[in-house]
Design an enzyme around this catalytic site. Structure first.
Site, short mmCIF file in Angstrom:
data_model
loop_
_atom_site.label_atom_id
_atom_site.label_comp_id
_atom_site.label_asym_id
_atom_site.label_seq_id
_atom_site.Cartn_x
_atom_site.Cartn_y
_atom_site.Cartn_z
N LYS A 32 17.03 -16.19 7.99
CA LYS A 32 17.79 -16.84 6.91
C LYS A 32 17.16 -18.16 6.49
O LYS A 32 16.96 -18.41 5.29
CB LYS A 32 19.22 -17.06 7.39
CG LYS A 32 20.04 -18.01 6.56
CD LYS A 32 21.40 -18.22 7.16
CE LYS A 32 21.36 -19.01 8.46
NZ LYS A 32 20.99 -20.42 8.27
N THR A 33 16.85 -19.01 7.47
CA THR A 33 16.30 -20.34 7.15
C THR A 33 14.95 -20.21 6.45
O THR A 33 14.64 -20.94 5.51
CB THR A 33 16.16 -21.18 8.43
OG1 THR A 33 17.43 -21.26 9.07
CG2 THR A 33 15.67 -22.57 8.11
N ASP A 217 23.34 -23.11 2.13
CA ASP A 217 23.16 -22.48 3.44
C ASP A 217 24.52 -22.33 4.12
O ASP A 217 25.45 -23.09 3.83
CB ASP A 217 22.23 -23.35 4.28
CG ASP A 217 21.72 -22.65 5.53
OD1 ASP A 217 21.90 -21.42 5.64
OD2 ASP A 217 21.14 -23.33 6.39
N GLU A 218 24.63 -21.36 5.03
CA GLU A 218 25.85 -21.18 5.84
C GLU A 218 27.09 -21.13 4.95
O GLU A 218 28.12 -21.77 5.21
CB GLU A 218 25.99 -22.30 6.87
CG GLU A 218 24.79 -22.52 7.76
CD GLU A 218 24.63 -21.45 8.84
OE1 GLU A 218 25.32 -20.42 8.77
OE2 GLU A 218 23.81 -21.66 9.76
N GLN A 248 29.41 -14.64 11.24
CA GLN A 248 29.25 -15.90 11.97
C GLN A 248 30.15 -17.00 11.40
O GLN A 248 29.88 -18.18 11.57
CB GLN A 248 27.79 -16.34 11.94
CG GLN A 248 26.85 -15.37 12.65
CD GLN A 248 25.42 -15.89 12.74
OE1 GLN A 248 25.14 -16.87 13.42
NE2 GLN A 248 24.52 -15.23 12.02
N ARG A 600 22.67 -15.47 20.22
CA ARG A 600 21.78 -16.59 20.54
C ARG A 600 20.67 -16.15 21.50
O ARG A 600 19.66 -16.82 21.63
CB ARG A 600 22.54 -17.74 21.21
CG ARG A 600 23.69 -18.38 20.44
CD ARG A 600 23.31 -18.76 19.05
NE ARG A 600 23.68 -17.70 18.12
CZ ARG A 600 23.17 -17.56 16.90
NH1 ARG A 600 22.28 -18.41 16.45
NH2 ARG A 600 23.55 -16.57 16.11
#
Length: 745
Positions: A32-33, A217-218, A248, A600
């Site tokens: 994503k980043t 983002d997010e 998430q 994670r």
């Protein structure tokens, strides 16, 4: 554009779709980043002016990493992209525009500690007892109301219960006190721009022309205020790209609204949607565990995560006797994994649902001399001595900041007591001014003793001197001179205790930080430094570079990754937390939190639950989390010795299935109601001489006072051994075995 070759086909298409509304549904570990970073770089390469790109993130750490990568990809010109957290970007806008809505540009940003302090003083002024009405609870209610765009008036009308009534009173007075102090809390940094845009449409229009491309983002973590801000800014060009993962979305307690991402296509019917489904982080097994769990949620965007990584090792599920046993097994696993795979300590993360769970884990790590760092502990800028010095700096930057003045009015001691402060407050209220202004008024001579007036005048003159000097001195020079003149370093040195010397080192570190800030921002102002400090998050302030095991809550783990991850405390009432089990939406958020924890892990995942755990000072019996039952059993391998009533047929280390039966959900509920789930005894007592061989978990026993019962748990060693006995007549009792004189039936 050669950097696009580093992307997979779906990522590349998402980067190139620059016009119109775009939603990128990015599964965990799907890059994503990278997509957000490359999309920004791609826009710059296309010739879009960097200053017309607005990229909103949720941590300063993420923004800094993305900026650095974009500069590497397309050069220094990209430095002018407006990139940062929601709070930092809109604080920057408010510094330019706040005078339009009645604030001065040197406004102070109150953190949660400052906010709580102001709420407490407001409650005192209103005569609302803090023992009856929790100030922290009122703070949370006010913050949630602001996040939902609810005014004090609307809040007052929303309920008739006493807590709502008192909160509404505090809310209204609190807002007025903030304005009087030329201060904003974190929520205001987002609310005030909406107020600005509503009252001054021409200002909003200017920002329409400035920001032609907006990236978020997010997006799953945005609240309704952030949602409104994004919609307002994107109205003209509609070049809005949101990136997120509904699976998430874990911050509802902060006001995050999952509807923002679930309803994006309703808000923008012409939106292009891309699904990033290839996971680059985890093994197939870990990904399968996450997938089988999250499948139980109803509110979600469908996606099929997959990975080209190997199958990896089974997920290990450890059944522990208690929380201390859980800590010991975590230590043993860290030592074993380090030895076998040559891993560093920084490759391990231990995750838990609540901060209180860290104690037993910390004890075990300290006993084994394993260094660790806690994310979200007492952060540097929240330590008392640091906040004291910062209060001086805040007051110098903004003399109207009443909360900062009250914090330092007697640091060091000046003999200015609560009665004197009350009279200064009364004078400030009468003059509609700040406490600092009131301290300089001649009227004080009429209401205070000469000695007290002298002390106040000296303090006022001291502050006035630095207020006058601040524009002529650099931030670091101002800080050094101020700390020296306050005398705090000398006082801590003379105290000469380990604690005072540690606090002295912290203040010296703050002074060093001011110098570093000056070196990086030669023209930086005091207000800029204080704003930067106010907007740091726990993750931003944690030093991740050291070779230490990382301990943190599952909420803090979002966005991070580790080769080996432990998720602890998988027990009903703890995870999922008890308050979340009544409503489906709350339970689904807890399940998403578990999903975040699982994803994670890169190479190895450990899950654990304890049969007994000390909570609120009492030893409590635990049922394992429903989340364990929702994971397909062939994906996990058990370690420990679960009993038939407590578990399903786990696949044991080394293969094979134990021959006890699986309780169905209906049986499980019935047994929980009847108290039939039983725990195992702790193995390897150092001294079992006090315990009869007939006294064991599951044994029927008799007590001379309580009669017949069954032992459901045994804890402790030697003289400290205790049992929980479920008596037929009086229910459960905690007994010291040494004195209980239990007899087998």
């Amino acid at each position: 554009m050669s950097f696009l070759d580093e992307l997979n086909p779906v990522q590349r298409d998402a980067v190139r779709a620059v016009n119109g509304p775009v939603m990128i549904v990015a599964g965990a570990g799907s890059g994503k980043t990278r997509v957000l970073t490359y999309r920004t770089a791609y826009l710059v390469q296309l010739g879009v002016r960097p200053e017309s790109i607005l990229a909103l993130t949720f941590t300063n750490k993420a923004a800094d990493e993305m900026k650095s990568r974009i500069v590497t990809l397309v050069g220094e010109g990209s430095q002018h992209v407006w990139m940062g957290t929601f709070h930092s970007i809109f604080a920057r806008i408010l510094r330019f525009e706040c005078e339009r809505i009645g604030y001065q540009r040197n406004f102070t940003i109150y953190d949660t500690d400052d906010t709580l302090s102001l709420i407490k003083s407001t409650m005192t002024a209103l005569g609302i007892p803090q023992q009856q009405y929790n100030p922290q609870g009122i703070r949370v209610r006010i913050s949630m109301a602001k996040n939902q765009l609810v005014s004090p008036t609307a809040y007052r009308e929303s309920g008739v219960d006493p807590m709502t009534e008192k909160t509404a009173l505090v809310f209204d007075a609190y807002e007025k006190a903030l304005k009087l102090s030329n201060a904003m809390d974190f929520d205001d940094l987002l609310l005030k721009p909406l107020e600005l845009f509503a009252k001054h449409p021409e200002t909003l229009e200017r920002y329409h022309y400035r920001f032609k491309y907006i990236l978020v983002d997010e997006y799953q973590d945005t609240n309704r205020v952030q949602y409104r801000l994004i919609q307002e800014l994107a109205k003209m060009h509609r070049n809005i790209c949101v990136v997120g993962d509904d699976a998430q979305s874990i911050y509802a307690f902060r006001g995050a609204d999952i509807r923002n991402i679930l309803d994006f296509e309703r808000d923008y019917p012409d939106a292009t949607v891309f699904r990033l489904e290839q996971n680059y982080r985890s093994t197939k097994t870990i990904l399968s565990v996450a997938d089988t769990l999250i499948r139980h949620n109803i509110d979600q965007i469908q996606k099929e995560l997959w990975t080209a990584n190997g199958t990896g090792e089974p997920v290990l599920l450890r059944v522990c006797a208690d929380d201390r046993d859980e800590g010991r097994h975590i230590v043993a696993a860290i030592e074993e994994e380090s030895r076998q795979k040559k891993l560093d300590l920084k490759d391990f993360a231990v995750l838990y649902r609540t901060n209180a769970q860290s104690r037993a884990i910390e004890d075990a790590l300290r006993l084994a001399s394993i260094p660790y760092v806690i994310v979200g502990g007492v952060a540097f800028y929240k330590r008392k001595e640091i906040k004291d010095v910062l209060a001086y700096l805040k007051l110098i930057a903004n003399p109207r900041d009443n909360e900062s003045l009250l914090r330092i009015i007697n640091l060091p001691a000046r003999g200015i007591g609560s009665t004197t402060i009350g009279k200064i407050r009364a004078l400030a209220t009468k003059r509609h001014g700040s406490l600092f202004e009131a301290m300089g008024l001649k009227e004080l001579d009429d209401v205070l003793a000469d000695r007290t007036v002298r002390a106040i005048r000296q303090f006022h003159a001291f502050l006035a001197k630095y207020i006058a000097m601040k524009e002529a001195m650099s931030v670091s020079e101002l800080g050094r001179v101020l700390v020296d003149e306050i005398g705090i370093l000398q006082a801590l040195k003379e105290e000469n205790t380990p604690d005072s010397l540690s606090r002295r080192e912290n203040i010296l570190e703050l002074v060093a930080g001011l110098s570093s800030y000056n070196a990086e921002h030669p023209d930086g102002k005091l207000e800029d430094f204080l704003e930067q400090v106010s907007l740091l998050s726990d993750v931003d302030m944690t030093e991740f570079g050291h070779n230490t095991v990382t301990l943190m809550t599952l909420h803090a783990a979002k966005g991070l990754e580790y080769p080996v991850v432990f998720i602890t405390g998988l027990e009903e009432g703890l995870f999922p937390i008890s308050s979340a089990t009544a409503e489906r939406r709350d339970l689904e958020e807890e399940r998403r939190l578990m999903y975040v924890g699982i994803t994670r892990a890169q190479q190895k995942l450990y899950l654990s639950h304890a049969l007994t755990r000390y909570r609120f000072g009492e030893l409590s019996y635990s049922s394992r989390s429903r989340f364990i039952d929702e994971i397909e059993e062939h994906l996990t391998v058990v370690e420990g010795a679960p009993t038939a009533e407590h578990t399903r047929p786990y696949r044991r280390q080394g293969g094979g299935v134990p021959d006890f039966l699986t309780p169905r959900p209906q049986q499980r509920k019935k047994r929980e109601e009847e108290g039939q789930y039983r725990s195992d005894p702790m193995p390897n007592y150092e001294d079992e001489s006090q315990i009869s061989p007939q006294v064991h978990v599951g044994a029927r026993v008799t007590h001379e006072s309580f009669g017949a019962g069954r032992i459901v748990a045994i804890d402790g060693r030697g003289d400290n051994a205790r049992a929980i006995v479920d008596f037929d007549s009086v229910g459960r009792k905690h007994l010291m075995l040494k004195f209980a004189n239990l007899r087998p039936r």
